[in-house]
Design an enzyme around this catalytic site. Sequence first.
Site, PDB file in Angstrom:
ATOM      1  CD  GLU A 175      50.013  12.014  -0.288  1.00 25.13           C
ATOM      2  OE1 GLU A 175      49.708  13.050  -0.898  1.00 25.13           O
ATOM      3  OE2 GLU A 175      50.133  10.897  -0.836  1.00 25.13           O
ATOM      4  CD  GLU A 208      49.582   4.922  -0.747  1.00 27.16           C
ATOM      5  OE1 GLU A 208      50.096   5.481  -1.740  1.00 27.16           O
ATOM      6  OE2 GLU A 208      48.756   5.488  -0.003  1.00 27.16           O
TER       7      GLU A 208
HETATM    8  O1  G3I Z   1      38.562   7.391 -13.804  1.00 31.45           O
HETATM    9  C1  G3I Z   1      39.050   8.447 -14.660  1.00 31.45           C
HETATM   10  C2  G3I Z   1      38.727   8.145 -16.101  1.00 31.45           C
HETATM   11  O2  G3I Z   1      37.319   8.172 -16.257  1.00 31.45           O
HETATM   12  C3  G3I Z   1      39.388   9.207 -16.967  1.00 31.45           C
HETATM   13  O3  G3I Z   1      39.190   8.888 -18.317  1.00 31.45           O
HETATM   14  C4  G3I Z   1      40.879   9.235 -16.699  1.00 31.45           C
HETATM   15  C5  G3I Z   1      41.582  10.325 -17.538  1.00 31.45           C
HETATM   16  O4  G3I Z   1      42.545  11.032 -16.773  1.00 31.45           O
HETATM   17  O5  G3I Z   1      41.096   9.504 -15.335  1.00 31.45           O
HETATM   18  C6  G3I Z   1      40.544   8.500 -14.500  1.00 31.45           C
HETATM   19  O6  G3I Z   1      40.789   8.842 -13.173  1.00 31.45           O
HETATM   20  C7  G3I Z   1      42.149   8.695 -12.760  1.00 31.45           C
HETATM   21  C8  G3I Z   1      42.139   7.728 -11.591  1.00 31.45           C
HETATM   22  O7  G3I Z   1      43.446   7.624 -11.066  1.00 31.45           O
HETATM   23  C9  G3I Z   1      41.662   6.328 -11.977  1.00 31.45           C
HETATM   24  O8  G3I Z   1      42.541   5.761 -12.879  1.00 31.45           O
HETATM   25  C10 G3I Z   1      42.657  10.036 -12.333  1.00 31.45           C
HETATM   26  O9  G3I Z   1      42.763  10.884 -13.449  1.00 31.45           O
HETATM   27  C11 G3I Z   1      44.019   9.858 -11.692  1.00 31.45           C
HETATM   28  O10 G3I Z   1      44.435  11.103 -11.138  1.00 31.45           O
HETATM   29  C12 G3I Z   1      43.936   8.837 -10.586  1.00 31.45           C
HETATM   30  O11 G3I Z   1      45.239   8.649 -10.084  1.00 31.45           O
HETATM   31  C13 G3I Z   1      45.307   8.066  -8.813  1.00 31.45           C
HETATM   32  C14 G3I Z   1      46.090   8.978  -7.891  1.00 31.45           C
HETATM   33  O12 G3I Z   1      46.252   8.380  -6.614  1.00 31.45           O
HETATM   34  C15 G3I Z   1      45.401  10.316  -7.701  1.00 31.45           C
HETATM   35  O13 G3I Z   1      46.133  11.129  -6.904  1.00 31.45           O
HETATM   36  C16 G3I Z   1      46.006   6.733  -8.919  1.00 31.45           C
HETATM   37  O14 G3I Z   1      45.178   5.822  -9.634  1.00 31.45           O
HETATM   38  C17 G3I Z   1      46.299   6.176  -7.532  1.00 31.45           C
HETATM   39  O15 G3I Z   1      47.130   5.052  -7.646  1.00 31.45           O
HETATM   40  C18 G3I Z   1      47.023   7.204  -6.700  1.00 31.45           C
HETATM   41  O16 G3I Z   1      47.211   6.695  -5.411  1.00 31.45           O
HETATM   42  C19 G3I Z   1      47.911   7.543  -4.511  1.00 31.45           C
HETATM   43  C20 G3I Z   1      47.349   7.299  -3.125  1.00 31.45           C
HETATM   44  O17 G3I Z   1      45.973   7.529  -3.111  1.00 31.45           O
HETATM   45  C21 G3I Z   1      48.032   8.165  -2.100  1.00 31.45           C
HETATM   46  N1  G3I Z   1      49.456   7.984  -2.154  1.00 31.45           N
HETATM   47  C22 G3I Z   1      50.068   8.162  -3.435  1.00 31.45           C
HETATM   48  C23 G3I Z   1      49.420   7.231  -4.459  1.00 31.45           C
HETATM   49  C24 G3I Z   1      50.106   7.333  -5.778  1.00 31.45           C
HETATM   50  O18 G3I Z   1      49.955   8.618  -6.320  1.00 31.45           O
END
Ligand code: G3I
Length: 731
Positions: free
Chosen positions: A192, A310
């Site tokens: 990105e 993805e």
């Molecule tokens: O693990 C913590 C948990 O302990 C906490 O209670 C909870 C509360 O917010 O957050 C949890 O972490 C989250 C994590 O996913 C695991 O579920 C983060 O907040 C959350 O921001 C994170 O989101 C991920 C996101 O990337 C971050 O930017 C998504 O799972 C993941 O699918 C997403 O993947 C991205 C790719 O890496 C890049 N391309 C876009 C794609 C979709 O956004």
Amino acid sequence: MKKLLIRSASVATVMSLLTACGIEEHSKDVEFPDNVSVILESEAPEVQEEFSVVTATSLKALAPGLNIGVAVPAGGNSNSILNSPDSKTVIQQYFSQLSAENIMKQTSLQPEQGTFFYDDADALVQYAKDNSLTVHGHVLVWHSQIADWMQDFEGNEAQWITMMEEHATQVATHFEEAGDNDTVTSWDVVNEAFMENGEYRGAKTTTDSADASVWYENIGEKFIPLAFKAARAADPDADLYYNDYNLIWNSDKLGAVIDMVEAMQADGVPIDGVGFQSHISVNSPDISTIKAQFQKVVDIRPKIKLKITELDVRMNNDNNTDFTTLTAARAEEQKDYYHDIVEAYLDIVPEDQRGGITVWGIVDGDSWLQNFPAPTVEWPLLFNDDFTPKPALQGFANALEEADFTPAPETPPFFNTDFETDLDSWGPRGDATVTLDTTEAHSGNNSALVLGRTANWQGISKSVVGLFTAGESYNVSAWVKLSDDASTVTPDMKLTLEINHGAGDGTTEYLEMTTPVTVSAGDWVELTGTYAHTITTVANSANLYVEGNEITVDFYVDDISITPSSPAVEEPVVPAELIADGDFEDGIGSWGPRGDATVTLETTEAHAGNNSALVVGRTANWQGISKSVVGLFTASESYNVSAWVKLSDDASTVTPSMKLTLEINHGEGDGTTEYLEMTTPVTVAAGDWVELTGTYTHTITTVANSANLYVEGSEITVDFYVDDISVKLVQ
Ligand code: G3I
């Protein structure tokens, strides 16, 4: 307004939920707070239809040679697949590759500066390895999900580069495995880096708050080639991808990515592919747009790979949460769209350029889209929350089934013993006893049982005279299991080759084909390694054997196999750019006017990058922009040449004929001058950049007194820009 969607719940359950939320009125006519609306799915006026039947039992089996991937939660995530037998069943049945959804990102792998944390990622990679899955590494350098210390890092440009390279190098090195048995076979090196308008993220060309990237802001655009070079140095055989979203429909963004890829190729920077994230909505973009975007990457030369990294297909458009339930009709639309995307990929991307297709999650309920852009309800993936496959999976499978895959070349082990019929001429080594066992097996029904050893080197042995060829390498593997499940003795075990040189110098060599593994009671353990045969003399006797110390334990052996390792795949040779200053990004370089023309650096117009050269005031046709190229060309070699031109007056009705010419002055030789057309003349009309391109074969053997490359045009009343003048040797 927050919507509270309650699926399949009784009214009593709903009422108790509301009480728990502090809403006291136990009546269906209750007034909910203004910011909450409750939708009882059971009350939604949906006509219940039958979902179409899903018969596909695999995806990977339908697509030999194609990576069929899925992104998975792991580590401390409550949905970690490593704690979910259902997830494992689905993964092992349908997919051939994993991406870590979060745990291989920078914040997870280097939470504190210099402290790398690999436990979670190692466990996932080990799971993949144990189940013959590969891993697409996600991600080495991204502006998001980086640890606070990295975000707040203070340092000059050189220190930022060191810090970025250190992360990429450490991580890629950690997952690199010797030989060609890597589990992590590819990486998203940079994620990105571009904005929707095609500018670098962080260039501050928009007011978008997302226009920030510590990498671009502190290092500039060269952070990308630097990251790729670091990744290649650390892992020479992984495919290295640039990965981004919206490339599947946004031409400005994809155009910028392609320009970057071509610039990297011209500079010899290693890049193997472009990842299209493909977070999309059902029926948007349309399939013709998707195909056109794929084609642009397929057409890049030298060829690179295209990977859908993805994929998910949301049923609601961004910011529109109209659908609160997945009806059979909508599921069918999604099935068709998944089918059409996979079909488009297989139609447009030739087999040698396919990086594969990865879906971003297993079950709908775990998708990141449940929380993006706000808490909502979505069904973007291939499996329902109970792990049953959705019609979308059938759409994906149908497209694979309809395609023609070249079957992967069979490399059956040329030596394989599974003990299914008999001991296959394996016998005891030393005083051990070897029997066929029909109650224990690593695969199938049988194994060999080794018991009663009286010395360490005793075990199971077979003659293999003439099996190995000097100079060849072999992948070897054998599975062992202690016969006493309660044994506290843990022998070191290995596969050994004993070569007796007999008529030669009469010596005997013992070659370890696998490094010793400490085997504990309870499970089958693989002894595996790569063996290079260097012995050129004909052996008098050669015996392969499985041995272990700790002679008080007996053991089973199964599935002993040897396969020649495939020859290393040759990296495509990237032809070097022979004109170093043809893009005018660092100034006018050694280019100058030919004849009375004036040549200046132009910073407002460019075919790629920011600059071009402007040619004005020509007084004769052959005038233009010129550069001395004495000694550049070698007789009988061919060269791909290219230059881009654009008329400076967008409204010009004059259409000059333009070309790239080589002028050779034979000087001391016969004194003549030759004018060689390197490209055939092209009629250039106002409005857009036009490429002058051709293949030029140099036939001149004498050393030229002077040689000049120049871009010229007829119609001297029009001025023109020139950019990206390129000469590359045809390999
Ligand atoms: O693990 C913590 C948990 O302990 C906490 O209670 C909870 C509360 O917010 O957050 C949890 O972490 C989250 C994590 O996913 C695991 O579920 C983060 O907040 C959350 O921001 C994170 O989101 C991920 C996101 O990337 C971050 O930017 C998504 O799972 C993941 O699918 C997403 O993947 C991205 C790719 O890496 C890049 N391309 C876009 C794609 C979709 O956004």
